[in-house]
Design an enzyme around this catalytic site. Structure first.
Site, PDB file in Angstrom:
ATOM      1  N   HIS A  62      -3.396   7.128   2.480  1.00 52.51           N
ATOM      2  CA  HIS A  62      -3.807   5.836   1.931  1.00 52.51           C
ATOM      3  C   HIS A  62      -5.165   5.483   2.503  1.00 52.51           C
ATOM      4  O   HIS A  62      -5.395   5.577   3.710  1.00 52.51           O
ATOM      5  CB  HIS A  62      -2.764   4.773   2.294  1.00 52.51           C
TER       6      HIS A  62
ATOM      7  N   CYS B 244       0.804  -1.222   0.000  1.00 54.68           N
ATOM      8  CA  CYS B 244       0.000   0.000   0.000  1.00 54.68           C
ATOM      9  C   CYS B 244       0.836   1.271   0.000  1.00 54.68           C
ATOM     10  O   CYS B 244       0.319   2.350  -0.303  1.00 54.68           O
ATOM     11  CB  CYS B 244      -0.941   0.000   1.202  1.00 54.68           C
TER      12      CYS B 244
ATOM     13  N   ASN C 157     -10.129  -0.334   0.210  1.00 56.24           N
ATOM     14  CA  ASN C 157      -8.667  -0.269   0.191  1.00 56.24           C
ATOM     15  C   ASN C 157      -8.171  -0.815  -1.145  1.00 56.24           C
ATOM     16  O   ASN C 157      -8.276  -2.012  -1.407  1.00 56.24           O
ATOM     17  CB  ASN C 157      -8.108  -1.083   1.353  1.00 56.24           C
TER      18      ASN C 157
END
Length: 337
Positions: free
Chosen positions: A259, A118, A289
């Site tokens: 993020h 990520c 996500n």
């Protein structure tokens, strides 16, 4: 100004998400969960899911082409391609090489992947910036592309509700204008905690076997409680460190683009920084996500909605498997056309 002093800025952003929406109600029919349970714990209402023939390189190509189109830049004028992904099309060759062919980029440019989960987009931005400031590369495409639906265990309600698919691309350029674009970066990693978020099989240490497939060892596994604790701490620290490095106070930052992992993480980071959530734009509820794609997706949306304007200070920050993390402070620069 010498080539060593060139600034690197984001000339244009492009995004792509699959058409299929997977709603919380759909997941409630698959596992023991509910719309309320998912939204309360993550802030997510829906996510996009790629089709069987829709790979990260395909989504990345659509995002990159949108960025090139917005900047009115031809594919032949790109000098560098970096793809951030934890779900490559294949183990090798790199997704970047596959994307190079789909975009029709020149054959005399470097193309490679960055694997930082990520945090991949933030990592890739710094790599591109460092390569470009020396003057050898004028334009670079940095792409975050993920098909997390391919590594999610759809019987595990603790993880399958969190992730989605998508891609985002940033076209970077150099300019002689000082104090614009990517101003400063902070990166970090802690491999001693790799087991907190990992995929146990599928690599050379544990190649695919009938047994590993039966045991589900090729799926993403996460210790959510520990990941949350580490994410909040290092994301807040990374923001503070990059601000100190650049001599900027948090109140001078117009927008924080984190993020998009979990709304509780975002709220906790904002609280530690003493920054209101109104300065933390989020599209988490609609995309979930999307790993390395999440920051460009959120950045593009904030720009398209008219929030980010020329001259704004913007801080992006991420945390991911590895464990990895990173933050970049940038001054938004829209060139004269």
């Amino acid at each position: 100004m010498s080539s060593a002093e060139l600034s690197v800025f984001i000339r244009a952003i492009g995004v792509h998400t699959p058409e299929r929406k997977l709603m919380n109600a759909d997941l409630a029919a698959m596992v023991d969960t509910s719309d309320e349970w998912i939204k309360t714990r993550s802030g997510i209402s829906e996510r996009r899911i790629a089709g069987a023939g829709e790979n990260p390189s395909d989504m990345g190509a659509k995002a990159a082409n949108q960025a090139l189109g917005r900047a009115k830049v031809a594919a032949a004028d790109v000098d560098l391609l970096i793809v951030a992904t934890m779900t490559p099309d294949v183990p090798f060759p790199s997704t970047a090489c596959l994307l190079q062919a789909k975009l029709g980029l020149r054959r005399d440019i470097p193309c490679f992947d960055v694997s930082a989960a990520c945090s991949g987009f933030v990592y890739a931005l710094q790599v591109a910036k460092d390569m470009m400031r020396g003057g050898a590369y004028r334009r670079a495409l940095v792409v975050g592309a993920e098909k997390l639906s391919s590594v999610v265990d759809w019987s595990d309600r603790t993880t399958c509700v969190l992730f989605g698919d998508g891609a985002g691309a940033a076209l970077l350029e150099t300019t002689a204008t000082p104090d614009v674009g990517l101003l400063g970066n902070i990166l970090g990693a802690d491999g001693s905690n790799a087991e907190l978020l990992h995929c146990a099989a599928g690599g050379s240490a544990a190649p695919a076997t009938a047994e590993s497939l039966r045991e589900g060892r090729h799926f993403l596994r996460m210790n959510g409680k520990e990941v949350f604790r580490h994410a909040v701490r290092v994301m807040a620290e990374s923001c503070e460190r990059v601000l100190a490095k650049c001599g900027v106070r948090s109140e001078q930052v117009a927008w924080f683009i984190p993020h998009q992992a979990n709304i509780r993480i975002l709220e906790a980071v904002a609280s530690q920084l003493n920054v209101g959530m109104e300065r933390f734009p989020s599209n988490l509820g609609r995309y979930g996500n999307t790993s390395a794609a999440s920051i460009p997706l959120a950045l593009e949306e904030a720009w398209k909605d008219g929030k980010i304007r020329h001259g704004d200070l913007v801080l992006i920050v991420a945390f991911g498997a590895g464990l990895t993390w990173g933050a970049t402070l940038l001054r938004w620069h829209e060139p004269t056309r």
